[in-house]
Scaffold this motif. Sequence first.
Motif, PDB file in Angstrom:
ATOM      1  N   ARG A  32      -5.031   8.389   3.587  1.00  0.00           N
ATOM      2  CA  ARG A  32      -4.061   7.720   4.171  1.00  0.00           C
ATOM      3  C   ARG A  32      -2.774   7.458   3.376  1.00  0.00           C
ATOM      4  O   ARG A  32      -2.627   7.269   2.248  1.00  0.00           O
ATOM      5  CB  ARG A  32      -4.529   6.389   4.550  1.00  0.00           C
ATOM      6  N   TYR A  33      -1.552   7.323   4.132  1.00  0.00           N
ATOM      7  CA  TYR A  33      -0.347   7.039   3.577  1.00  0.00           C
ATOM      8  C   TYR A  33       0.432   6.100   4.150  1.00  0.00           C
ATOM      9  O   TYR A  33       0.402   5.995   5.620  1.00  0.00           O
ATOM     10  CB  TYR A  33       0.284   8.408   3.551  1.00  0.00           C
ATOM     11  N   ALA A  34       1.275   5.295   3.541  1.00  0.00           N
ATOM     12  CA  ALA A  34       2.180   4.593   4.192  1.00  0.00           C
ATOM     13  C   ALA A  34       3.393   5.379   4.934  1.00  0.00           C
ATOM     14  O   ALA A  34       3.503   6.371   4.408  1.00  0.00           O
ATOM     15  CB  ALA A  34       2.848   3.654   3.004  1.00  0.00           C
ATOM     16  N   ASP A  35       3.769   4.910   5.954  1.00  0.00           N
ATOM     17  CA  ASP A  35       4.675   5.597   6.568  1.00  0.00           C
ATOM     18  C   ASP A  35       5.772   5.843   5.927  1.00  0.00           C
ATOM     19  O   ASP A  35       6.330   7.036   6.028  1.00  0.00           O
ATOM     20  CB  ASP A  35       5.222   4.837   8.106  1.00  0.00           C
ATOM     21  N   SER A  36       6.300   5.222   5.006  1.00  0.00           N
ATOM     22  CA  SER A  36       7.407   5.416   4.211  1.00  0.00           C
ATOM     23  C   SER A  36       7.285   6.481   3.164  1.00  0.00           C
ATOM     24  O   SER A  36       8.364   6.914   2.562  1.00  0.00           O
ATOM     25  CB  SER A  36       7.902   4.238   3.300  1.00  0.00           C
ATOM     26  N   VAL A  37       6.188   6.973   2.939  1.00  0.00           N
ATOM     27  CA  VAL A  37       6.058   8.025   1.835  1.00  0.00           C
ATOM     28  C   VAL A  37       5.290   9.231   2.541  1.00  0.00           C
ATOM     29  O   VAL A  37       5.314  10.424   1.833  1.00  0.00           O
ATOM     30  CB  VAL A  37       5.030   7.699   0.754  1.00  0.00           C
ATOM     31  N   LYS A  38       4.964   9.256   3.625  1.00  0.00           N
ATOM     32  CA  LYS A  38       4.278  10.383   4.408  1.00  0.00           C
ATOM     33  C   LYS A  38       5.329  11.703   4.338  1.00  0.00           C
ATOM     34  O   LYS A  38       6.402  11.504   4.526  1.00  0.00           O
ATOM     35  CB  LYS A  38       4.129  10.134   5.821  1.00  0.00           C
ATOM     36  N   GLY A  39       4.765  12.910   4.059  1.00  0.00           N
ATOM     37  CA  GLY A  39       5.453  14.005   3.667  1.00  0.00           C
ATOM     38  C   GLY A  39       6.026  14.288   2.282  1.00  0.00           C
ATOM     39  O   GLY A  39       6.698  15.259   2.155  1.00  0.00           O
TER      40      GLY A  39
ATOM     41  N   ASN B 249     -12.927  11.707 -13.466  1.00  0.00           N
ATOM     42  CA  ASN B 249     -12.731  10.350 -13.173  1.00  0.00           C
ATOM     43  C   ASN B 249     -11.239   9.992 -13.042  1.00  0.00           C
ATOM     44  O   ASN B 249     -10.779   8.783 -13.403  1.00  0.00           O
ATOM     45  CB  ASN B 249     -13.299   9.647 -14.183  1.00  0.00           C
ATOM     46  N   THR B 250     -10.481  10.950 -12.395  1.00  0.00           N
ATOM     47  CA  THR B 250      -8.996  10.493 -12.648  1.00  0.00           C
ATOM     48  C   THR B 250      -8.224  10.670 -10.951  1.00  0.00           C
ATOM     49  O   THR B 250      -9.045  11.620 -10.281  1.00  0.00           O
ATOM     50  CB  THR B 250      -8.221  11.595 -13.448  1.00  0.00           C
ATOM     51  N   VAL B 251      -7.350  10.004 -10.499  1.00  0.00           N
ATOM     52  CA  VAL B 251      -6.759  10.074  -9.315  1.00  0.00           C
ATOM     53  C   VAL B 251      -5.346  10.267  -9.643  1.00  0.00           C
ATOM     54  O   VAL B 251      -4.636   9.976 -10.720  1.00  0.00           O
ATOM     55  CB  VAL B 251      -6.777   8.662  -8.307  1.00  0.00           C
ATOM     56  N   TYR B 252      -4.552  11.062  -8.746  1.00  0.00           N
ATOM     57  CA  TYR B 252      -3.144  11.518  -8.999  1.00  0.00           C
ATOM     58  C   TYR B 252      -2.262  11.085  -7.602  1.00  0.00           C
ATOM     59  O   TYR B 252      -2.768  10.759  -6.686  1.00  0.00           O
ATOM     60  CB  TYR B 252      -3.047  12.976  -9.041  1.00  0.00           C
ATOM     61  N   LEU B 253      -1.146  10.991  -7.892  1.00  0.00           N
ATOM     62  CA  LEU B 253      -0.091  10.527  -7.125  1.00  0.00           C
ATOM     63  C   LEU B 253       1.276  11.459  -7.221  1.00  0.00           C
ATOM     64  O   LEU B 253       1.794  11.266  -8.077  1.00  0.00           O
ATOM     65  CB  LEU B 253       0.424   9.190  -7.062  1.00  0.00           C
ATOM     66  N   GLN B 254       1.278  12.511  -6.545  1.00  0.00           N
ATOM     67  CA  GLN B 254       2.307  13.737  -6.699  1.00  0.00           C
ATOM     68  C   GLN B 254       3.596  13.194  -5.680  1.00  0.00           C
ATOM     69  O   GLN B 254       3.323  12.820  -4.582  1.00  0.00           O
ATOM     70  CB  GLN B 254       1.892  14.959  -6.100  1.00  0.00           C
ATOM     71  N   MET B 255       4.524  12.709  -6.367  1.00  0.00           N
ATOM     72  CA  MET B 255       5.667  12.062  -5.707  1.00  0.00           C
ATOM     73  C   MET B 255       7.007  12.839  -5.619  1.00  0.00           C
ATOM     74  O   MET B 255       7.526  13.314  -6.760  1.00  0.00           O
ATOM     75  CB  MET B 255       6.083  10.813  -6.225  1.00  0.00           C
ATOM     76  N   ASN B 256       7.424  13.456  -4.376  1.00  0.00           N
ATOM     77  CA  ASN B 256       8.421  14.562  -4.358  1.00  0.00           C
ATOM     78  C   ASN B 256       9.551  13.726  -3.611  1.00  0.00           C
ATOM     79  O   ASN B 256       9.345  12.771  -2.893  1.00  0.00           O
ATOM     80  CB  ASN B 256       8.186  15.918  -3.698  1.00  0.00           C
ATOM     81  N   SER B 257      10.672  14.511  -3.605  1.00  0.00           N
ATOM     82  CA  SER B 257      11.826  13.835  -2.712  1.00  0.00           C
ATOM     83  C   SER B 257      12.059  12.472  -3.023  1.00  0.00           C
ATOM     84  O   SER B 257      12.133  11.521  -1.903  1.00  0.00           O
ATOM     85  CB  SER B 257      11.649  14.230  -1.536  1.00  0.00           C
ATOM     86  N   LEU B 258      11.929  12.073  -4.332  1.00  0.00           N
ATOM     87  CA  LEU B 258      12.128  10.469  -4.464  1.00  0.00           C
ATOM     88  C   LEU B 258      13.296   9.857  -4.166  1.00  0.00           C
ATOM     89  O   LEU B 258      14.486  10.494  -4.315  1.00  0.00           O
ATOM     90  CB  LEU B 258      11.797  10.306  -6.089  1.00  0.00           C
TER      91      LEU B 258
ATOM     92  N   PHE C 217       0.775  -1.192  -0.048  1.00  0.00           N
ATOM     93  CA  PHE C 217       0.070  -0.031  -0.016  1.00  0.00           C
ATOM     94  C   PHE C 217       0.716   1.192   0.094  1.00  0.00           C
ATOM     95  O   PHE C 217       2.043   1.083   0.767  1.00  0.00           O
ATOM     96  CB  PHE C 217      -1.011  -0.026   1.129  1.00  0.00           C
ATOM     97  N   VAL C 218       0.462   2.235  -0.617  1.00  0.00           N
ATOM     98  CA  VAL C 218       1.312   3.456  -0.771  1.00  0.00           C
ATOM     99  C   VAL C 218       0.375   4.674  -0.220  1.00  0.00           C
ATOM    100  O   VAL C 218       0.779   5.481   0.766  1.00  0.00           O
ATOM    101  CB  VAL C 218       1.666   3.875  -2.201  1.00  0.00           C
ATOM    102  N   ALA C 219      -0.988   4.792  -0.958  1.00  0.00           N
ATOM    103  CA  ALA C 219      -1.785   6.027  -0.454  1.00  0.00           C
ATOM    104  C   ALA C 219      -3.234   5.733  -0.890  1.00  0.00           C
ATOM    105  O   ALA C 219      -3.406   4.799  -1.864  1.00  0.00           O
ATOM    106  CB  ALA C 219      -1.237   7.264  -1.102  1.00  0.00           C
ATOM    107  N   ALA C 220      -3.892   6.237  -0.291  1.00  0.00           N
ATOM    108  CA  ALA C 220      -5.509   6.028  -0.635  1.00  0.00           C
ATOM    109  C   ALA C 220      -6.362   7.273  -0.279  1.00  0.00           C
ATOM    110  O   ALA C 220      -5.805   8.104   0.636  1.00  0.00           O
ATOM    111  CB  ALA C 220      -6.144   4.855   0.188  1.00  0.00           C
ATOM    112  N   ILE C 221      -7.527   7.470  -1.182  1.00  0.00           N
ATOM    113  CA  ILE C 221      -8.265   8.652  -0.665  1.00  0.00           C
ATOM    114  C   ILE C 221      -9.841   8.550  -0.689  1.00  0.00           C
ATOM    115  O   ILE C 221     -10.210   7.601  -1.549  1.00  0.00           O
ATOM    116  CB  ILE C 221      -7.816   9.837  -1.839  1.00  0.00           C
ATOM    117  N   SER C 222     -10.296   9.092   0.021  1.00  0.00           N
ATOM    118  CA  SER C 222     -11.824   8.789   0.215  1.00  0.00           C
ATOM    119  C   SER C 222     -12.750   9.190  -1.208  1.00  0.00           C
ATOM    120  O   SER C 222     -12.051  10.109  -1.827  1.00  0.00           O
ATOM    121  CB  SER C 222     -12.306   9.436   1.379  1.00  0.00           C
ATOM    122  N   TRP C 223     -13.787   8.908  -1.263  1.00  0.00           N
ATOM    123  CA  TRP C 223     -14.623   9.596  -2.481  1.00  0.00           C
ATOM    124  C   TRP C 223     -14.526  10.980  -2.678  1.00  0.00           C
ATOM    125  O   TRP C 223     -14.536  11.646  -3.677  1.00  0.00           O
ATOM    126  CB  TRP C 223     -15.857   8.815  -2.432  1.00  0.00           C
TER     127      TRP C 223
END
Length: 125
Positions: A59-66, A77-86, A47-53
């Motif tokens: 909610r986020y996995a601890d490893s990606v929080k922040g 009808n689209t969901v996004y995942l912005q990933m910074n400080s990879l 699991f990485v992240a999830a979002i309600s309707w």
Amino acid sequence: QVQLVESGGGLVQAGGSLRLSCAASGRTFSSNIMAWFRQAPGKEREFVAAISWSGGTTRYADSVKGRFTISRDNAKNTVYLQMNSLKPEDTAVYYCAADRRSFPIIVLEAEYDYWGQGTQVTVSS
């Protein structure tokens, strides 16, 4: 036919950013929990992240929080995942998933009913 199609993956240097998109077709997911999971080589999908309707709960996995931010645009009808400080340890195939339910968010893979094919994210050191 329900389809979830991820895009936006690629190769990036450590410290860089990427934004993943997941476009849904075949039905609307505006009432459903949406999530991102990932699977690194030789490891189980996690699991990485999830979002309600509504987008009001995430909610986020601890490893990606922040560092990662999940968002959605129900009109598109689209969901996004912005990933910074990879980091190199973020290297994985990233999957979009949809839950039939609208609440609460559950992080278990088995809870999700629809899956995309995945998009590769590679972070070089």
